[in-house]
Design a protein around this motif. Structure first.
Motif, mmCIF file in Angstrom:
data_model
loop_
_atom_site.group_PDB
_atom_site.id
_atom_site.type_symbol
_atom_site.label_atom_id
_atom_site.label_comp_id
_atom_site.label_asym_id
_atom_site.label_seq_id
_atom_site.Cartn_x
_atom_site.Cartn_y
_atom_site.Cartn_z
ATOM 1 N N GLY A 90 37.533 11.094 25.544
ATOM 2 C CA GLY A 90 36.086 11.494 25.639
ATOM 3 C C GLY A 90 35.755 12.991 26.345
ATOM 4 O O GLY A 90 36.578 13.745 26.467
ATOM 5 N N THR A 91 34.392 12.876 26.880
ATOM 6 C CA THR A 91 34.080 14.230 27.603
ATOM 7 C C THR A 91 34.213 13.984 28.945
ATOM 8 O O THR A 91 34.509 12.856 29.660
ATOM 9 N N CYS A 133 32.150 10.735 30.393
ATOM 10 C CA CYS A 133 33.061 9.456 30.156
ATOM 11 C C CYS A 133 34.070 9.455 31.620
ATOM 12 O O CYS A 133 34.108 8.181 32.029
ATOM 13 N N THR A 180 35.445 7.162 21.829
ATOM 14 C CA THR A 180 33.941 7.183 22.622
ATOM 15 C C THR A 180 32.893 7.863 21.682
ATOM 16 O O THR A 180 33.267 8.099 20.564
ATOM 17 N N CYS A 181 31.712 7.881 22.480
ATOM 18 C CA CYS A 181 30.694 8.370 21.494
ATOM 19 C C CYS A 181 31.036 9.755 20.970
ATOM 20 O O CYS A 181 30.827 10.131 19.632
ATOM 21 N N THR A 182 31.560 10.778 21.827
ATOM 22 C CA THR A 182 32.026 11.946 21.145
ATOM 23 C C THR A 182 33.003 12.063 19.741
ATOM 24 O O THR A 182 32.850 12.681 19.018
ATOM 25 N N THR A 183 33.976 10.907 20.167
ATOM 26 C CA THR A 183 34.965 11.164 19.005
ATOM 27 C C THR A 183 34.304 10.579 17.583
ATOM 28 O O THR A 183 34.767 10.885 16.632
ATOM 29 N N ASN A 194 32.517 2.958 21.484
ATOM 30 C CA ASN A 194 31.559 3.800 21.949
ATOM 31 C C ASN A 194 30.032 3.281 21.946
ATOM 32 O O ASN A 194 30.004 2.037 21.281
#
Length: 468
Positions: free
Chosen positions: A44-45, A48, A107-110, A138
Motif C-alpha cells: 500500500g501507500t 497505510c 489495499t485500496c491502492t492495489t 481493501n
C-alpha cells in the motif's frame, strides 16, 4: 418516536452504502500473532503505513512479523516492475525471518491501479520456495473485520484434501482415527495418551472450527466441546501453517465469528464442507446454543449446558444490576453488533438500533433467530437493523432517543460524549476476549465501564470542594 423505531418482527433497512468503519488491513494486528510462523506484507501507500504504525502500536525494534511494501510514484505509473520489486522484498523477508508462509495484503491502492498480485504470487512462490497467500483487504470493498475473512478464505485453498473415509450413516459411524499422514501432530499426541473420555478417538465426523481467537479462548471452546464428547479436528487458522486442517466433503465446519461469511462460502463451494449454521459463542446464551447446535448436527445429546449457563448468569448479577432497564444504540463498525445486541438484550438492556456495515442474512440466520427469540423471552420489541448506516442520520436518531450508551467507532465517540451520550469504542470488543462461557464477564466489564465512570463522577461532583 419510539413507537416508529420498534417492531415485533425483524426490520432491515439499508442507507448510504458507505463503510464507516476501521480499515480492514488492521486484521494484521491479530493474525500475525495467531499464525506464529507467518509474515504479513501489506502492499500500500504511506497512508497505510501510518495507519498500521498508529493502530498496532508496535515499535520497529520489536521486529514484528509484518511489514509495508510502500508503493511510490514509479509503482503507480507502471515505471517499475512489480514482480521484481516484490521479489526483492520477499527475498529479504526470507533471509531475515524465514517464515513458513508469506501473506500479501492488498489495499485500496492495489485495487485502483489493478496490481496483479494473484498473478505474481504463484511465479514468485515457485522461485522462492515459500507459500505466498494473497488476500485483498481493501477498504473499498470490505469493512473492518472482513480483512480476516479475506485472509481465511484465501487460506482455505491451502488446506490439505481429506482422503476417503467410511461412509456409514451419521450416528453409526465407526471411524478410526484419521490416517497418520493427515492427522495433526497435536492429535497424534492425544491418541497416544492413555484412554479417557476427553482423549478417546471421536465417533463423529471431523469437525473444523474457523475464526481467529487467542489460544486460551480456543482451548476453552475445545474443552467445552470435549465435555460433550466432541473432538475438534482442527482450527482455521492454525497456529502453525503446516497444521492447517484437513478439509473435504465429509468434514463439518462451524464459525465462531459473524464476519466470516466469505470463508464459510469458500469452505462449502470450493472444498464441499458441510456448514453448521449456529449462533456465535458470544455470551453464555450464545455459547450454549452454539454447542447445542453442533451436538444436534453430529447426533450427540448435550449434557449439563443449561445448568452451566445458569451458573454463569448468576455470577454476573453484580453487572446485570447496572444494565437492567438501560438502553443501548449500536452505530456499527465490526460486524459483531447482532451478537452483542442479543447478549445485552438477554442482560436486560433495551437495544434501540443495530447499525452494521454488512449483513449476510444466510450466514447470520441462526443468530438473527436467536435475537428474535431473546427479544420475545425478555418481552422487549425487536430493534431496527440498519445495514451500511448513514452516520448523520444515526446522530439525529441518537439525539432523539437519548440512549444510555452508544457503542460506536472512535471517530464519533468524543462528539457524542460532548453531547452527554455515554460511549464505548466498538474496536475494543474486537480485541477483547469475548467468546465462551468464562469471558462473558469481560464483555460486561467493557459495557458497564462508561456507566460506572459517569456514576462515580456524579458522586464526586456532589462532594463540596474545600480549598487547602
Amino acid at each position: 418516536m419510539l413507537d416508529q423505531t420498534y417492531s415485533d418482527t425483524l426490520q432491515f433497512e439499508c442507507e448510504t452504502g458507505n463503510y464507516h468503519t476501521f480499515c480492514p488491513i488492521s486484521c494484521v494486528a491479530w493474525l500475525y500473532q495467531k499464525i506464529e510462523d507467518s509474515f504479513f506484507l501489506v502492499v500500500g501507500t504511506k497512508t497505510c503505513g501510518y495507519f498500521l504504525q498508529n493502530a498496532l502500536g508496535v515499535m520497529i525494534f520489536a521486529e514484528p512479523r509484518y511489514a509495508m511494501a510502500e508503493l511510490e510514484e514509479g509503482d503507480i505509473s507502471a515505471q517499475l516492475n512489480d514482480y521484481q520489486e516484490l521479489k526483492r522484498l520477499c527475498l529479504q523477508i526470507k533471509k531475515d525471518r524465514n517464515p513458513s508462509v508469506i501473506v500479501w495484503i492488498g489495499t485500496c491502492t492495489t485495487e485502483i491501479i489493478k496490481m496483479d498480485l494473484e498473478g505474481i504470487a504463484p511465479r514468485l512462490e515457485v522461485e522462492l520456495g515459500i507459500p505466498i497467500v494473497v488476500a485483498r483487504a481493501n477498504g473499498l470493498d470490505y469493512a473492518f473485520t472482513q480483512g480476516e475473512d479475506t485472509v481465511l478464505a484465501a487460506m482455505v485453498h491451502r488446506c490439505p484434501e481429506q482422503k476417503e473415509i467410511d461412509k456409514a450413516p451419521l450416528g453409526h459411524q465407526t471411524l478410526s482415527p484419521l490416517p497418520k499422514s493427515i492427522v495433526p501432530k497435536s492429535q497424534e499426541r492425544v491418541s497416544a495418551a492413555p484412554m479417557n473420555p476427553l482423549s478417546a478417538p471421536s465417533l463423529h465426523p471431523p469437525l473444523v472450527l474457523f475464526g481467529s481467537l487467542p489460544s486460551t479462548v480456543a482451548s476453552q471452546l475445545n474443552l467445552e466441546l470435549q465435555k460433550q464428547g466432541i473432538q475438534v479436528t482442527g482450527w482455521l487458522p492454525s497456529q502453525a501453517y503446516a497444521d492447517l486442517p484437513v478439509l473435504g466433503k465429509e468434514v463439518y465446519v462451524c464459525g465462531v465469528n459473524p464476519f466470516l461469511s466469505r470463508t464459510a462460502t469458500t469452505l462449502m463451494r470450493r472444498r464441499r464442507c458441510k456448514l453448521i449454521g449456529a449462533p456465535f459463542p458470544i455470551g453464555p446464551d450464545g455459547t450454549r446454543v452454539w454447542i447445542e447446535k453442533i451436538c444436534s448436527v453430529l447426533g450427540i445429546e448435550p449434557i449439563g449446558l443449561k445448568e452451566r449457563e445458569e451458573k454463569v448468569w448468576s455470577s454476573l448479577e453484580d453487572y446485570l444490576k447496572l444494565l437492567r432497564g438501560k438502553s443501548v444504540f449500536f452505530m456499527g463498525d465490526n460486524l459483531l453488533e447482532v451478537s452483542l445486541a442479543r447478549f445485552l438484550t438477554r442482560c436486560g438492556m433495551i437495544v434501540y438500533e443495530i447499525g452494521i456495515p454488512y449483513m449476510d442474512r444466510r450466514f447470520q440466520a441462526a443468530e438473527l433467530a436467536l435475537l428474535q427469540q431473546t427479544c420475545d423471552d425478555m418481552g422487549v420489541p425487536m430493534p431496527r437493523i440498519v445495514e451500511k448506516p448513514d452516520n448523520y442520520n444515526q446522530i439525529q436518531r441518537i439525539r432523539e432517543l437519548q440512549p444510555d450508551l452508544a457503542i460506536t467507532g472512535m471517530a464519533h465517540a468524543n462528539p457524542l460524549e460532548a453531547r452527554g451520550i455515554n460511549t464505548k469504542w466498538s474496536v475494543e470488543f474486537t480485541f477483547a476476549q469475548i467468546h465462551g462461557f468464562t469471558n462473558a464477564r469481560d464483555i460486561l466489564e467493557l459495557v458497564t465501564r462508561p456507566l460506572r465512570r459517569n456514576e462515580n463522577l456524579q458522586q464526586f461532583s456532589l462532594i463540596p470542594f474545600i480549598k487547602g
